[in-house]
Design a protein around this motif. Sequence first.
Motif, mmCIF file in Angstrom:
data_model
loop_
_atom_site.group_PDB
_atom_site.id
_atom_site.type_symbol
_atom_site.label_atom_id
_atom_site.label_comp_id
_atom_site.label_asym_id
_atom_site.label_seq_id
_atom_site.Cartn_x
_atom_site.Cartn_y
_atom_site.Cartn_z
ATOM 1 N N ILE A 144 0.816 -1.213 0.000
ATOM 2 C CA ILE A 144 0.000 0.000 0.000
ATOM 3 C C ILE A 144 0.852 1.267 0.000
ATOM 4 O O ILE A 144 0.331 2.354 0.217
ATOM 5 N N ARG A 145 2.160 1.144 -0.254
ATOM 6 C CA ARG A 145 3.017 2.332 -0.247
ATOM 7 C C ARG A 145 2.512 3.366 -1.262
ATOM 8 O O ARG A 145 2.584 4.572 -1.021
ATOM 9 N N HIS A 146 1.986 2.895 -2.389
ATOM 10 C CA HIS A 146 1.506 3.815 -3.428
ATOM 11 C C HIS A 146 0.263 4.584 -3.002
ATOM 12 O O HIS A 146 -0.133 5.556 -3.659
ATOM 13 N N LEU A 147 -0.360 4.163 -1.876
ATOM 14 C CA LEU A 147 -1.562 4.838 -1.390
ATOM 15 C C LEU A 147 -1.257 5.842 -0.278
ATOM 16 O O LEU A 147 -2.176 6.464 0.261
ATOM 17 N N ALA A 148 0.003 6.018 0.062
ATOM 18 C CA ALA A 148 0.391 6.751 1.270
ATOM 19 C C ALA A 148 -0.271 8.117 1.408
ATOM 20 O O ALA A 148 -0.706 8.495 2.508
ATOM 21 N N ARG A 149 -0.390 8.858 0.314
ATOM 22 C CA ARG A 149 -0.942 10.230 0.388
ATOM 23 C C ARG A 149 -2.435 10.278 0.089
ATOM 24 O O ARG A 149 -3.021 11.366 0.103
ATOM 25 N N ARG A 150 -3.029 9.136 -0.177
ATOM 26 C CA ARG A 150 -4.479 9.095 -0.456
ATOM 27 C C ARG A 150 -5.270 9.251 0.842
ATOM 28 O O ARG A 150 -4.884 8.758 1.906
#
Length: 257
Positions: free
Chosen positions: A128-134
């Motif tokens: 889920i690193r790609h979701l960090a700023r979501r």
Amino acid sequence: MELRLDGLSVVTDGRSLVRDLSLDVESGQVVGLVGPNGSGKSTALRCVYRALRPSSGTVWAGEEDLSRLTVRRSAQVIAAMTQDGVVDLDFTVEEVIALGRAPHLQGNQALSRRERELCERAMDRLDIRHLARRGVLTLSGGERQRVLLARALVQEPKILVLDEPTNHLDVRHQVELLSLLRGSGLTVLVVLHDLNLAAAACDRLGVLSDGRLVTTGTPDDVLTTDLVHEVFGVKASIVSHPLTGDPQLLYSLTPSL
């Protein structure tokens, strides 16, 4: 750390939801609670993570009676991922995961470098690193499940309790999550509805029916055609998984009642 449920009972509005439940989860083991809807699985878990006070009995974490611990100390020992995990505020994913460090911090103390790295590793482990700023409210149910598990892992508990953690997850992430639990080294008590997943992921199973523990043992010992018919009311053939040897159930669609 060993987790022990000792004579746990829960009575609400005159109805017994859990009846004299005793179950040991040895240090580092993954133990699954299985049973039909309404059998008391989630109620028992709520007693473990202190969302519910048992009517009688004790939950032990090692030698400590959980009911005697402060909330902070309890949260340092036990982390929970609940079936209805809700995040009402639209924090970012990285903010939600960082909340797992709250039991270890004082006031508005900032995360240390080690703690920030811990959060990043948890995001990597749960993909889920790609979701960090979501914003967490923009996520799908499965993505949110993985965020909440990452938050629990960042808590660095000795004991992890999970209520239906594979809900909303696709097959790949179900397998990865259960593999993560097996390799975590934590003491894990998990509620699962899917008996095949439970057989693959758990060292031991406890079968509940009508609030009582019917039996406990390894998946091989517990998952028999007679027990599945008696407790779940379905016909099933038990076969060995061709790769792992774990018992797997093949269900008959012919009514068995």
